[in-house]
Design an enzyme around this catalytic site. Structure first.
Site, PDB file in Angstrom:
ATOM      1  N   GLN A 181      -3.424   2.589   9.703  1.00 23.39           N
ATOM      2  CA  GLN A 181      -2.057   2.701   9.170  1.00 23.39           C
ATOM      3  C   GLN A 181      -1.169   3.531  10.094  1.00 23.39           C
ATOM      4  OE1 GLN A 181      -4.845   3.067   7.401  1.00 23.39           O
ATOM      5  NE2 GLN A 181      -4.615   2.456   5.270  1.00 23.39           N
ATOM      6  N   ASN A 206      -5.985  12.353  -0.383  1.00 20.35           N
ATOM      7  CA  ASN A 206      -5.127  11.585   0.526  1.00 20.35           C
ATOM      8  C   ASN A 206      -6.046  10.809   1.472  1.00 20.35           C
ATOM      9  OD1 ASN A 206      -2.514  10.818   1.539  1.00 20.35           O
ATOM     10  ND2 ASN A 206      -2.941  12.051   3.330  1.00 20.35           N
ATOM     11  N   ARG A 247       0.844  -1.191   0.000  1.00 16.64           N
ATOM     12  CA  ARG A 247       0.000   0.000   0.000  1.00 16.64           C
ATOM     13  C   ARG A 247       0.886   1.250   0.000  1.00 16.64           C
ATOM     14  NH1 ARG A 247       1.566   1.983   4.111  1.00 16.64           N
ATOM     15  NH2 ARG A 247       0.357   3.849   3.746  1.00 16.64           N
ATOM     16  N   GLY A 248       0.224   2.428  -0.093  1.00 16.80           N
ATOM     17  CA  GLY A 248       0.964   3.689  -0.180  1.00 16.80           C
ATOM     18  C   GLY A 248       1.183   3.991  -1.654  1.00 16.80           C
ATOM     19  N   ALA A 249       0.899   5.228  -2.053  1.00 18.61           N
ATOM     20  CA  ALA A 249       0.841   5.521  -3.489  1.00 18.61           C
ATOM     21  C   ALA A 249       2.122   5.159  -4.263  1.00 18.61           C
ATOM     22  CB  ALA A 249       0.462   6.986  -3.692  1.00 18.61           C
ATOM     23  N   ARG A 270      -7.170  -0.600  -7.198  1.00 19.17           N
ATOM     24  CA  ARG A 270      -7.403   0.570  -6.328  1.00 19.17           C
ATOM     25  C   ARG A 270      -7.456   1.796  -7.234  1.00 19.17           C
ATOM     26  NH1 ARG A 270      -4.320   1.086  -0.850  1.00 19.17           N
ATOM     27  NH2 ARG A 270      -6.302   2.055  -0.318  1.00 19.17           N
ATOM     28  N   ASP A 311      -2.238  10.789  -2.459  1.00 18.14           N
ATOM     29  CA  ASP A 311      -2.473   9.675  -3.385  1.00 18.14           C
ATOM     30  C   ASP A 311      -2.700  10.144  -4.815  1.00 18.14           C
ATOM     31  OD1 ASP A 311      -3.042   8.448  -0.636  1.00 18.14           O
ATOM     32  OD2 ASP A 311      -2.819   6.775  -2.023  1.00 18.14           O
TER      33      ASP A 311
HETATM   34  O1  MRU Z   1      -4.924   3.199   1.751  1.00 16.15           O
HETATM   35  P1  MRU Z   1      -3.442   3.433   1.824  1.00 16.15           P
HETATM   36  O2  MRU Z   1      -2.846   2.942   3.093  1.00 16.15           O
HETATM   37  O3  MRU Z   1      -2.714   2.929   0.611  1.00 16.15           O
HETATM   38  O4  MRU Z   1      -3.320   5.005   1.839  1.00 16.15           O
HETATM   39  C1  MRU Z   1      -2.051   5.594   1.862  1.00 16.15           C
HETATM   40  C2  MRU Z   1      -2.105   7.059   2.053  1.00 16.15           C
HETATM   41  O5  MRU Z   1      -3.151   7.666   2.071  1.00 16.15           O
HETATM   42  C3  MRU Z   1      -0.815   7.784   2.126  1.00 16.15           C
HETATM   43  O6  MRU Z   1      -0.974   8.936   2.884  1.00 16.15           O
HETATM   44  C4  MRU Z   1      -0.410   8.148   0.704  1.00 16.15           C
HETATM   45  O7  MRU Z   1      -0.263   7.024  -0.103  1.00 16.15           O
HETATM   46  C5  MRU Z   1       0.780   8.983   0.606  1.00 16.15           C
HETATM   47  S1  MRU Z   1       2.235   8.274   1.256  1.00 16.15           S
HETATM   48  C6  MRU Z   1       3.383   7.985   0.275  1.00 16.15           C
END
Ligand code: MRU
Length: 348
Positions: free
Chosen positions: A194, A245, A50-52, A88, A235
């Site tokens: 998270q 985000n 996970r994480g963009a 996603r 994101d």
């Molecule tokens: O649903 P997730 O855990 O993938 O969401 C992640 C976030 O919202 C982070 O804040 C976002 O990806 C930026 S971090 C590099």
């Protein structure tokens, strides 16, 4: 290379990727091998990965996996790409990573073996590049936290979220190394936690003093004057600077504005979607209702119930003090600043 003790993603060219299963953290550090598109889609869908920016790396590697496992024809790769990108919807990096891999081979005269080699090389190089990209974000952003004392962050934006050093968390870590950060407040980040599970784990490893708070305590914390900046990731950032985000970011931005606390968003170029003119066009991922009524095996809401469960929200650009990017700090008005940093979107 992440530079961290743990490795969020590793590319084993010609075979598989190995990822740290983020659903098992902080209690179990378990690595899982992924060598099929099915397994990759499952891992992305349930947030093992996970994480963009990390999703971007996984998406790119997914096309190499598809070429290796299935066949490397245009048709087959296009079908795999659509499946992976569709897991996603909000994080633009995922689709962009898939797209980057496709553009390297689809429509070319390369043989299957050449396509596979090129795709694995691309995926491995992208993983290697991420730390340098994140380092540039940290270098650009850290001076804004000079003598900040305490900062607040949301969700998880460390090495776990990028495969490199992180976005917002890398900025905070760089400022901490300069002696400017005494404490980082981390929201727990309902419903998938998270912040509570991942950010506190990373902050501990970075040696940054920290405190966890429930999401509902954040507005009061900002009102108290104890925090001198909010730093979050993104994101997807639209061409006008509106930011999607993790859900809850908008509420933090509203409270920060009201109480005069600077609100910073840290993100690499890959998270900017210049074809998306403003936040109203950003697709918002909605997740299963049972994520709100419990966590894992533990249920706290009645079995049969509906829930409102968007994974992200959109913060309008007017609530954002600055965008911290690998191409420097961007200030309002963000439209022209983004154009200058990254070039105007096609057709404008
Ligand atoms: O649903 P997730 O855990 O993938 O969401 C992640 C976030 O919202 C982070 O804040 C976002 O990806 C930026 S971090 C590099």
């Amino acid at each position: 290379m992440s530079g961290a003790r743990y490795t969020p993603i590793r590319v084993e060219a010609g075979q598989r990727i190995v990822v740290l299963d983020q659903t098992r953290l902080p209690h179990d550090e378990v690595y899982v091998s992924i060598s099929t598109v099915d397994a990759l889609c499952e891992a992305i869908g349930c947030l093992r990965v996970r994480g963009a920016p990390l999703l971007g790396l996984a998406g790119m590697a997914g096309i190499a996996i598809a070429a290796e496992r299935d066949d490397a024809s245009d048709k087959s790769l296009q079908a795999a790409g659509a499946r992976i990108a569709g897991t996603r919807s909000t994080a633009v990096d995922l689709g962009a990573g898939v797209q980057r891999a496709m553009e390297a081979v689809v429509g070319s005269a390369l043989t299957g073996a050449e396509r596979r080699r090129r795709l694995w090389t691309l995926a491995a190089a992208a993983v290697d590049e991420q730390a340098a990209i994140d380092e540039r974000i940290a270098e650009a952003g850290a001076p804004l936290l000079e003598r900040a004392g305490a900062v607040l962050t949301h969700c998880n934006t460390g090495a776990l979220a990028t495969g490199g050093r992180g976005t917002a968390l890398a900025v905070i870590a760089a400022a901490h190394r300069c002696g400017w950060i005494e404490r980082c407040y981390a929201t727990e980040t309902r419903p998938l936690l998270q912040g509570a599970r991942l950010t506190t784990w990373e902050l501990a490893q970075l040696g940054i003093p920290h405190a966890l708070l429930s999401d509902s305590a954040a507005a009061g914390l900002l009102a108290s004057g104890k925090v001198s900046a909010v730093v979050v990731g993104a994101d997807r950032i639209a061409a006008n600077g509106d930011v999607a985000n993790k859900v809850g970011t908008l509420g933090l931005a509203l409270a920060a504005k009201e109480f005069g606390v600077p609100f910073y968003v840290a993100a690499p170029r890959s998270t900017f979607d210049l074809a998306c003119m403003d936040g109203s066009r950003i697709p918002i991922e909605f997740r299963p209702v049972d994520e709100v009524g419990g966590f894992g095996e533990q249920r706290w809401a009645p079995g049969a119930m509906d829930a409102y469960n968007p994974a992200f929200d959109v913060t309008p650009a007017r609530f954002i003090t600055a965008l911290l990017t690998d191409r420097g700090v961007l200030r309002p008005p963000f439209g022209p600043a983004i154009d200058t940093a990254f070039g105007p979107p096609a057709g404008r």
